[in-house]
Design a protein around this motif. Structure first.
Motif, PDB file in Angstrom:
ATOM      1  N   GLY A 221       0.805  -1.221   0.000  1.00  0.00           N
ATOM      2  CA  GLY A 221       0.000   0.000   0.000  1.00  0.00           C
ATOM      3  C   GLY A 221       0.828   1.256   0.000  1.00  0.00           C
ATOM      4  O   GLY A 221       0.369   2.306  -0.454  1.00  0.00           O
ATOM      5  N   GLU A 222       2.075   1.157   0.509  1.00  0.00           N
ATOM      6  CA  GLU A 222       2.976   2.312   0.511  1.00  0.00           C
ATOM      7  C   GLU A 222       4.389   1.834   0.224  1.00  0.00           C
ATOM      8  O   GLU A 222       4.821   0.777   0.728  1.00  0.00           O
ATOM      9  CB  GLU A 222       2.959   3.031   1.865  1.00  0.00           C
ATOM     10  N   ILE A 223       5.088   2.603  -0.604  1.00  0.00           N
ATOM     11  CA  ILE A 223       6.502   2.347  -0.891  1.00  0.00           C
ATOM     12  C   ILE A 223       7.290   3.538  -0.373  1.00  0.00           C
ATOM     13  O   ILE A 223       7.143   4.656  -0.868  1.00  0.00           O
ATOM     14  CB  ILE A 223       6.749   2.158  -2.403  1.00  0.00           C
ATOM     15  N   ILE A 224       8.115   3.292   0.654  1.00  0.00           N
ATOM     16  CA  ILE A 224       8.901   4.359   1.264  1.00  0.00           C
ATOM     17  C   ILE A 224      10.209   4.480   0.478  1.00  0.00           C
ATOM     18  O   ILE A 224      11.085   3.608   0.554  1.00  0.00           O
ATOM     19  CB  ILE A 224       9.203   4.077   2.747  1.00  0.00           C
ATOM     20  N   VAL A 225      10.338   5.564  -0.280  1.00  0.00           N
ATOM     21  CA  VAL A 225      11.504   5.728  -1.148  1.00  0.00           C
ATOM     22  C   VAL A 225      12.710   6.214  -0.359  1.00  0.00           C
ATOM     23  O   VAL A 225      13.835   5.777  -0.599  1.00  0.00           O
ATOM     24  CB  VAL A 225      11.178   6.696  -2.311  1.00  0.00           C
ATOM     25  N   ASN A 226      12.508   7.142   0.572  1.00  0.00           N
ATOM     26  CA  ASN A 226      13.611   7.613   1.425  1.00  0.00           C
ATOM     27  C   ASN A 226      13.070   7.852   2.839  1.00  0.00           C
ATOM     28  O   ASN A 226      11.887   7.675   3.101  1.00  0.00           O
ATOM     29  CB  ASN A 226      14.269   8.867   0.854  1.00  0.00           C
ATOM     30  N   ASN A 227      13.959   8.236   3.740  1.00  0.00           N
ATOM     31  CA  ASN A 227      13.572   8.440   5.146  1.00  0.00           C
ATOM     32  C   ASN A 227      12.893   7.196   5.732  1.00  0.00           C
ATOM     33  O   ASN A 227      11.885   7.283   6.445  1.00  0.00           O
ATOM     34  CB  ASN A 227      12.639   9.651   5.288  1.00  0.00           C
ATOM     35  N   LYS A 228      13.465   6.037   5.414  1.00  0.00           N
ATOM     36  CA  LYS A 228      12.848   4.778   5.879  1.00  0.00           C
ATOM     37  C   LYS A 228      12.868   4.655   7.394  1.00  0.00           C
ATOM     38  O   LYS A 228      12.039   3.962   7.976  1.00  0.00           O
ATOM     39  CB  LYS A 228      13.575   3.592   5.238  1.00  0.00           C
ATOM     40  N   SER A 229      13.802   5.364   8.046  1.00  0.00           N
ATOM     41  CA  SER A 229      13.907   5.283   9.504  1.00  0.00           C
ATOM     42  C   SER A 229      12.679   5.856  10.197  1.00  0.00           C
ATOM     43  O   SER A 229      12.396   5.538  11.353  1.00  0.00           O
ATOM     44  CB  SER A 229      15.162   6.035   9.981  1.00  0.00           C
ATOM     45  N   LYS A 230      11.920   6.708   9.479  1.00  0.00           N
ATOM     46  CA  LYS A 230      10.722   7.298  10.062  1.00  0.00           C
ATOM     47  C   LYS A 230       9.514   6.360   9.953  1.00  0.00           C
ATOM     48  O   LYS A 230       8.417   6.703  10.396  1.00  0.00           O
ATOM     49  CB  LYS A 230      10.395   8.629   9.361  1.00  0.00           C
ATOM     50  N   HIS A 231       9.744   5.193   9.354  1.00  0.00           N
ATOM     51  CA  HIS A 231       8.647   4.232   9.165  1.00  0.00           C
ATOM     52  C   HIS A 231       9.092   2.855   9.675  1.00  0.00           C
ATOM     53  O   HIS A 231       9.405   1.960   8.891  1.00  0.00           O
ATOM     54  CB  HIS A 231       8.264   4.160   7.684  1.00  0.00           C
ATOM     55  N   PRO A 232       9.133   2.695  11.005  1.00  0.00           N
ATOM     56  CA  PRO A 232       9.598   1.422  11.574  1.00  0.00           C
ATOM     57  C   PRO A 232       8.701   0.244  11.196  1.00  0.00           C
ATOM     58  O   PRO A 232       9.133  -0.909  11.252  1.00  0.00           O
ATOM     59  CB  PRO A 232       9.567   1.678  13.084  1.00  0.00           C
ATOM     60  N   GLU A 233       7.457   0.537  10.783  1.00  0.00           N
ATOM     61  CA  GLU A 233       6.543  -0.542  10.407  1.00  0.00           C
ATOM     62  C   GLU A 233       6.840  -1.082   9.021  1.00  0.00           C
ATOM     63  O   GLU A 233       6.311  -2.129   8.623  1.00  0.00           O
ATOM     64  CB  GLU A 233       5.089  -0.047  10.469  1.00  0.00           C
ATOM     65  N   ALA A 234       7.683  -0.378   8.256  1.00  0.00           N
ATOM     66  CA  ALA A 234       7.941  -0.764   6.869  1.00  0.00           C
ATOM     67  C   ALA A 234       8.949  -1.908   6.806  1.00  0.00           C
ATOM     68  O   ALA A 234       9.905  -1.976   7.594  1.00  0.00           O
ATOM     69  CB  ALA A 234       8.456   0.428   6.079  1.00  0.00           C
ATOM     70  N   LYS A 235       8.748  -2.810   5.854  1.00  0.00           N
ATOM     71  CA  LYS A 235       9.685  -3.906   5.596  1.00  0.00           C
ATOM     72  C   LYS A 235      10.705  -3.401   4.578  1.00  0.00           C
ATOM     73  O   LYS A 235      10.353  -3.041   3.460  1.00  0.00           O
ATOM     74  CB  LYS A 235       8.945  -5.120   5.029  1.00  0.00           C
ATOM     75  N   VAL A 236      11.977  -3.351   4.961  1.00  0.00           N
ATOM     76  CA  VAL A 236      13.032  -2.833   4.089  1.00  0.00           C
ATOM     77  C   VAL A 236      13.534  -3.954   3.194  1.00  0.00           C
ATOM     78  O   VAL A 236      13.893  -5.033   3.666  1.00  0.00           O
ATOM     79  CB  VAL A 236      14.188  -2.237   4.911  1.00  0.00           C
ATOM     80  N   VAL A 237      13.551  -3.679   1.889  1.00  0.00           N
ATOM     81  CA  VAL A 237      13.987  -4.679   0.910  1.00  0.00           C
ATOM     82  C   VAL A 237      14.906  -4.016  -0.108  1.00  0.00           C
ATOM     83  O   VAL A 237      14.907  -2.797  -0.277  1.00  0.00           O
ATOM     84  CB  VAL A 237      12.792  -5.325   0.183  1.00  0.00           C
ATOM     85  N   SER A 238      15.666  -4.859  -0.826  1.00  0.00           N
ATOM     86  CA  SER A 238      16.534  -4.385  -1.903  1.00  0.00           C
ATOM     87  C   SER A 238      15.916  -4.834  -3.230  1.00  0.00           C
ATOM     88  O   SER A 238      15.710  -6.028  -3.459  1.00  0.00           O
ATOM     89  CB  SER A 238      17.944  -4.965  -1.750  1.00  0.00           C
ATOM     90  N   VAL A 239      15.624  -3.898  -4.086  1.00  0.00           N
ATOM     91  CA  VAL A 239      14.883  -4.183  -5.313  1.00  0.00           C
ATOM     92  C   VAL A 239      15.734  -4.951  -6.315  1.00  0.00           C
ATOM     93  O   VAL A 239      16.883  -4.590  -6.595  1.00  0.00           O
ATOM     94  CB  VAL A 239      14.392  -2.863  -5.958  1.00  0.00           C
ATOM     95  N   GLU A 240      15.139  -6.016  -6.873  1.00  0.00           N
ATOM     96  CA  GLU A 240      15.758  -6.771  -7.960  1.00  0.00           C
ATOM     97  C   GLU A 240      15.038  -6.453  -9.283  1.00  0.00           C
ATOM     98  O   GLU A 240      15.673  -6.149 -10.284  1.00  0.00           O
ATOM     99  CB  GLU A 240      15.683  -8.278  -7.667  1.00  0.00           C
ATOM    100  N   ARG A 241      13.717  -6.533  -9.262  1.00  0.00           N
ATOM    101  CA  ARG A 241      12.888  -6.166 -10.412  1.00  0.00           C
ATOM    102  C   ARG A 241      11.650  -5.439  -9.892  1.00  0.00           C
ATOM    103  O   ARG A 241      11.138  -5.752  -8.809  1.00  0.00           O
ATOM    104  CB  ARG A 241      12.461  -7.402 -11.209  1.00  0.00           C
ATOM    105  N   ILE A 242      11.157  -4.470 -10.691  1.00  0.00           N
ATOM    106  CA  ILE A 242       9.978  -3.723 -10.252  1.00  0.00           C
ATOM    107  C   ILE A 242       9.174  -3.282 -11.471  1.00  0.00           C
ATOM    108  O   ILE A 242       9.731  -2.878 -12.489  1.00  0.00           O
ATOM    109  CB  ILE A 242      10.388  -2.502  -9.388  1.00  0.00           C
TER     110      ILE A 242
END
Length: 420
Positions: A94-115
């Protein structure tokens, strides 16, 4: 200050109606409209309704509707980017955090392979080492969060560039079209409220203490002759009266089927343009307040104003054109003040004329204007594929720069004419 307020309100209404035309038709075509803006520059008011952000900006010199896919998307996520994912209840992103990921502790941090956020709506990315490569499905209304500002993604079927040339053309043409509709409606309302002047040899409203009223004449009297000269129209009647300033004239007329006559003492008025003195008796033209007459008046006024504007533009090709025939912001401000000083009806009439002007100018086949965009869409329809968006965007950018330069030149000419 009154003139300034009148200009702001008038331009605000004209621009809002124009841009609403774009917005309404674009939404009906299924295009995602990111922003509806009145003015340019810094935002001074912002609110969001459904998918669209509505803004009022500092410089009231126009407006825009920002449609997804009309220009290249500003945010692009490429393989190797680290992003944060916030999931909806159905498990989709529902949301893609592009930057400032530290402000969204609920977000799952991933490294993009394909999008793919346009067609298949998925993200393949690596999370923890134990999880390996995972596939995440993205919701159609997923938000990209950049600098804590959300912007909804635009699947290909919601983008301007994916629509047929006809739907694109309708979305672009709707803006100028609404300016013509606005002018027509305003003229019709003026006709209903104030009445449509009739070219009849008859007296309309008589001014208090007017010579005609003192002579016993009444509104509705039908004039048959003046000083023995037969008259059949308001124009003929006033022409005869104007030839007799400060004189006693004999007026023959009918009232209720009865033939009557009266002696009327005219007064004189000086026409500023020529310095000529003309006779007056203190009456207005008869008017018609019918809806049908007002509709006909609205249509004829739009056609008349359009004809005058095209005649002026035609002077460019005949060599008779001059910058004095056009006005920039300073000239429009000055004319608005003059119109406002003559009363609300005159000001509204001026706004209607300006609305027709705005519609026609926007349809001129010049880059950065709606007409220029329609030209590219027409080329796409003939060619079978659109022009490269970056090339088209560059052409519109240069067109906007030249247009802005023209506005500066016209504005300087206005300053010379009105203040120097």
């Amino acid at each position: 200050m009154d003139t300034f307020i009148a200009v702001i309100i008038m331009f605000g209404v004209l621009v809002a109606v124009h841009e609403w035309g774009h917005l309404y038709v674009a939404k009906k075509a299924g295009i995602l409209c990111r922003e509806f803006a009145i003015g340019f520059g810094p935002k001074i008011f912002t609110t969001k309704r459904n998918e669209t952000v509505y803004t009022v900006r500092l410089l009231p010199l126009g407006g825009f509707v920002r449609m997804a896919g009309e220009d290249p998307e500003e945010v692009q996520i490429k393989p190797g980017y680290e992003i944060g994912l916030v999931f909806q209840e159905d498990g989709r992103v529902g949301e893609i955090i592009v930057n400032n990921k530290s402000k969204h502790p609920e977000a799952k941090v991933v490294s993009v392979e394909r999008i793919d956020l346009e067609e298949r709506l998925f993200i393949q990315a690596y999370g923890d080492e134990e999880e390996g490569l995972q596939t995440f499905h993205v919701g159609e209304k997923c938000d990209l969060i950049v600098d804590e500002q959300p912007e909804q993604i635009a699947p290909l079927n919601r983008q301007f560039r994916s629509k047929s040339p006809l739907r694109k053309a309708l979305a672009i043409f709707a803006g100028p079209f609404m300016n013509f509709v606005l002018a027509f409606v305003v003229f019709v309302l003026i006709g209903i409220i104030s009445g449509v002047p009739q070219n009849q040899a008859a007296f309309g409203e008589l001014q208090d203490d007017s010579p005609a009223k003192e002579a016993g004449m009444k509104q509705g009297d039908e004039i048959t002759s003046i000083e023995g000269q037969p008259v059949d129209s308001w124009q003929e009647m006033t022409s005869v009266i104007q030839k007799h300033p400060n004189e006693e004239i004999n007026v023959e007329f009918t009232r209720g089927g009865e033939q009557l006559s009266a002696s009327v003492e005219t007064y004189s008025r000086t026409i500023e343009a020529s310095g000529q003195e003309v006779g007056m008796v203190g009456v207005r033209a008869p008017v018609d307040h019918s809806v049908l007459g007002s509709i006909q008046y609205g249509g004829s006024q739009v056609i008349e104003v359009t004809t005058v504007i095209f005649d002026t533009l035609g002077m460019i090709f005949t060599g008779d054109f001059s910058l004095d025939f056009v006005s920039g912001p300073v000239g429009i401000y000055n004319y608005t003040g003059e119109a406002a000083s003559m009363g609300m009806v005159v000001l509204i009439q001026f706004a209607a004329m300006l609305s027709v002007n705005l519609g026609i100018v926007n349809l001129l086949p010049l880059p950065a204007l709606d007409g220029g965009r329609l030209l590219f869409i027409g080329y796409e329809a003939v060619r079978g594929k659109p022009v490269d968006p970056q090339k088209e965007g560059m052409i519109h950018f240069f067109g906007f720069a030249l247009l802005f330069l023209l506005i500066l030149v016209v504005t300087w000419n206005d300053i010379n004419n009105f203040f120097l």
